[in-house]
Design a protein around this motif. Structure first.
Motif, PDB file in Angstrom:
ATOM      1  N   ARG A   3      19.943  27.507  64.109  1.00 38.23           N
ATOM      2  CA  ARG A   3      21.335  27.368  64.066  1.00 38.23           C
ATOM      3  C   ARG A   3      21.692  27.674  65.842  1.00 38.23           C
ATOM      4  NH1 ARG A   3      20.475  29.487  59.579  1.00 38.23           N
ATOM      5  NH2 ARG A   3      20.375  31.796  60.349  1.00 38.23           N
ATOM      6  N   LYS A  17      31.302  29.393  69.592  1.00 39.57           N
ATOM      7  CA  LYS A  17      32.410  30.188  69.062  1.00 39.57           C
ATOM      8  C   LYS A  17      33.897  29.536  69.651  1.00 39.57           C
ATOM      9  CE  LYS A  17      31.989  33.313  73.088  1.00 39.57           C
ATOM     10  NZ  LYS A  17      32.063  34.606  73.472  1.00 39.57           N
ATOM     11  N   VAL A  30      26.611  24.824  64.476  1.00 40.02           N
ATOM     12  CA  VAL A  30      27.499  25.470  63.876  1.00 40.02           C
ATOM     13  C   VAL A  30      28.890  25.806  65.009  1.00 40.02           C
ATOM     14  CG1 VAL A  30      28.067  27.735  62.732  1.00 40.02           C
ATOM     15  CG2 VAL A  30      25.778  26.675  62.362  1.00 40.02           C
ATOM     16  N   CYS A  31      29.819  25.597  64.381  1.00 38.75           N
ATOM     17  CA  CYS A  31      31.160  25.713  64.981  1.00 38.75           C
ATOM     18  C   CYS A  31      32.045  26.869  64.240  1.00 38.75           C
ATOM     19  CB  CYS A  31      32.131  24.431  65.203  1.00 38.75           C
ATOM     20  SG  CYS A  31      31.668  23.514  66.839  1.00 38.75           S
ATOM     21  N   GLN A  32      32.085  27.982  64.829  1.00 35.61           N
ATOM     22  CA  GLN A  32      33.205  29.048  64.379  1.00 35.61           C
ATOM     23  C   GLN A  32      34.396  28.829  64.879  1.00 35.61           C
ATOM     24  OE1 GLN A  32      31.225  32.579  66.055  1.00 35.61           O
ATOM     25  NE2 GLN A  32      29.528  32.779  64.365  1.00 35.61           N
ATOM     26  N   SER A  59      27.653  30.216  71.984  1.00 36.17           N
ATOM     27  CA  SER A  59      27.195  31.571  71.811  1.00 36.17           C
ATOM     28  C   SER A  59      25.799  32.108  71.706  1.00 36.17           C
ATOM     29  CB  SER A  59      27.875  32.157  70.614  1.00 36.17           C
ATOM     30  OG  SER A  59      27.853  33.521  70.191  1.00 36.17           O
ATOM     31  N   TRP A  98      29.435  23.078  59.884  1.00 28.76           N
ATOM     32  CA  TRP A  98      28.191  22.752  60.276  1.00 28.76           C
ATOM     33  C   TRP A  98      28.156  21.246  60.607  1.00 28.76           C
ATOM     34  CZ3 TRP A  98      23.449  26.145  58.475  1.00 28.76           C
ATOM     35  CH2 TRP A  98      24.103  27.240  58.423  1.00 28.76           C
ATOM     36  N   ASP A 111      33.462  28.166  59.250  1.00 26.40           N
ATOM     37  CA  ASP A 111      32.324  27.692  59.949  1.00 26.40           C
ATOM     38  C   ASP A 111      32.409  26.274  59.835  1.00 26.40           C
ATOM     39  OD1 ASP A 111      32.132  30.040  61.333  1.00 26.40           O
ATOM     40  OD2 ASP A 111      30.093  30.439  60.075  1.00 26.40           O
ATOM     41  N   VAL A 126      25.043  28.132  67.818  1.00 27.14           N
ATOM     42  CA  VAL A 126      26.208  28.650  67.391  1.00 27.14           C
ATOM     43  C   VAL A 126      27.184  28.323  68.746  1.00 27.14           C
ATOM     44  CG1 VAL A 126      27.781  30.512  66.273  1.00 27.14           C
ATOM     45  CG2 VAL A 126      25.241  30.008  65.672  1.00 27.14           C
ATOM     46  N   TYR A 147      21.741  30.856  69.986  1.00 26.15           N
ATOM     47  CA  TYR A 147      20.570  30.275  69.353  1.00 26.15           C
ATOM     48  C   TYR A 147      19.704  31.135  68.524  1.00 26.15           C
ATOM     49  CZ  TYR A 147      17.177  26.488  68.266  1.00 26.15           C
ATOM     50  OH  TYR A 147      16.237  25.572  67.629  1.00 26.15           O
TER      51      TYR A 147
END
Length: 284
Positions: free
Chosen positions: A275, A279, A239-241, A266, A214, A212, A277, A268
């Motif tokens: 965060r 994906k 956040v990037c997965q 994806s 951030w 991940d 997020v 909140y």
């Protein structure tokens, strides 16, 4: 708030409830308005696919003034999320779910009103079922749905910075509320959208085989900063997965490095910090 404001209400996601003989028979009201009453209705629509029903309902909702947040495929069917924002003090979500049943589709609609908001049971039944009754069957219905879905195509990624996106999310949170219902509303407005983000990052984090990234969304103090900017410590982080094939490059990043990443929104989630997020992220 009186029920007259809510005459256009509708919603979805009561897929677990059995289909009644008619939509009107299926209608249910539950809960205390002081906590937020809930409403469900469902209908079996012949000779239409699940996506055919949802595509039409998206167009119907848009024409009725709802915010339409997109359709999510669930394998045997799909889900459509719309939002009532006009004429209410605080927006709320309406969920619609369709599943294929032979040549027909079972479509359910549900919503939970905000605390203290009241609506007449007969008005809710009439308007929720009225939306489902407007779905057309057969080739005509499928064609209407196809046109609606094509018009709402995904398009190009939204290009912005992590700091700008965090600021916009903070403004939205003030509108919809900082509780779980507000977080769900933010998710619904963004889920499935593609973003191309640029900004500085923290050191990468390994999360059970996934990496991940951030983004730093704190806005450094400056002479031209607004009061809102000075409160950026309360903004959500992004956040990037990362996709598996991007993990090696991601692990080479260090704190304060710059990274331009593309990913799909994806959800909140509330926390310290909140965060937002994405994906399936990749470097660009």
């Amino acid at each position: 708030m009186k029920s007259a404001i809510l005459l256009a209400l509708v919603a979805a996601c009561a897929g677990s409830h059995a289909m009644a003989t008619t939509c009107e028979d299926s209608f249910r009201e539950e809960g205390d308005p002081r906590n937020g009453a809930e409403y469900w209705a469902s209908k079996s629509i012949p000779d239409i696919s699940a996506m055919g029903a949802l595509g039409q309902l998206g167009a119907i909702a848009a024409a009725d003034g709802f915010n339409v947040h997109g359709i999510e495929s669930t394998g045997s069917g799909g889900k459509l999320t719309i939002e009532q924002a006009k004429g209410v003090a605080r927006p709320f979500l309406i969920l619609i779910e369709a599943t294929t049943a032979g040549s027909a589709s079972n479509v359910s609609i549900s919503t939970r009103l905000n605390r203290g908001v009241t609506a007449k049971k007969d008005d809710m039944r009439r308007n929720m079922c009225g939306m489902l009754h407007r779905v057309k069957s057969g080739a005509e219905g499928e064609q209407l749905a196809k046109a609606s879905l094509q018009q709402r195509g995904s398009g190009s990624p939204i290009e912005t910075t992590a700091v700008t996106l965090a600021r916009d999310l903070h403004r939205m949170k003030k509108q919809v509320g900082g509780d779980p219902a507000g977080a769900n509303a933010i998710t619904a407005r963004h889920v499935g959208k593609k973003y191309l983000l640029d900004g500085q990052v923290y050191e990468p984090l390994e999360q059970g085989g996934r990496v991940d990234i951030w983004y730093r969304t704190y806005k450094e103090p400056g002479f031209l900063n607004s009061i809102e900017d000075k409160n950026s410590m309360y903004w959500a982080t992004i956040v990037c997965q990362m996709q598996p094939d991007q993990a090696g490059r991601a692990m080479k990043l260090q704190g304060h490095d710059w990274a331009k990443l593309e990913g799909t929104a994806s959800h909140y989630e509330l926390g310290t910090p909140d965060r937002f997020v994405l994906k399936d992220c990749r470097f660009r």
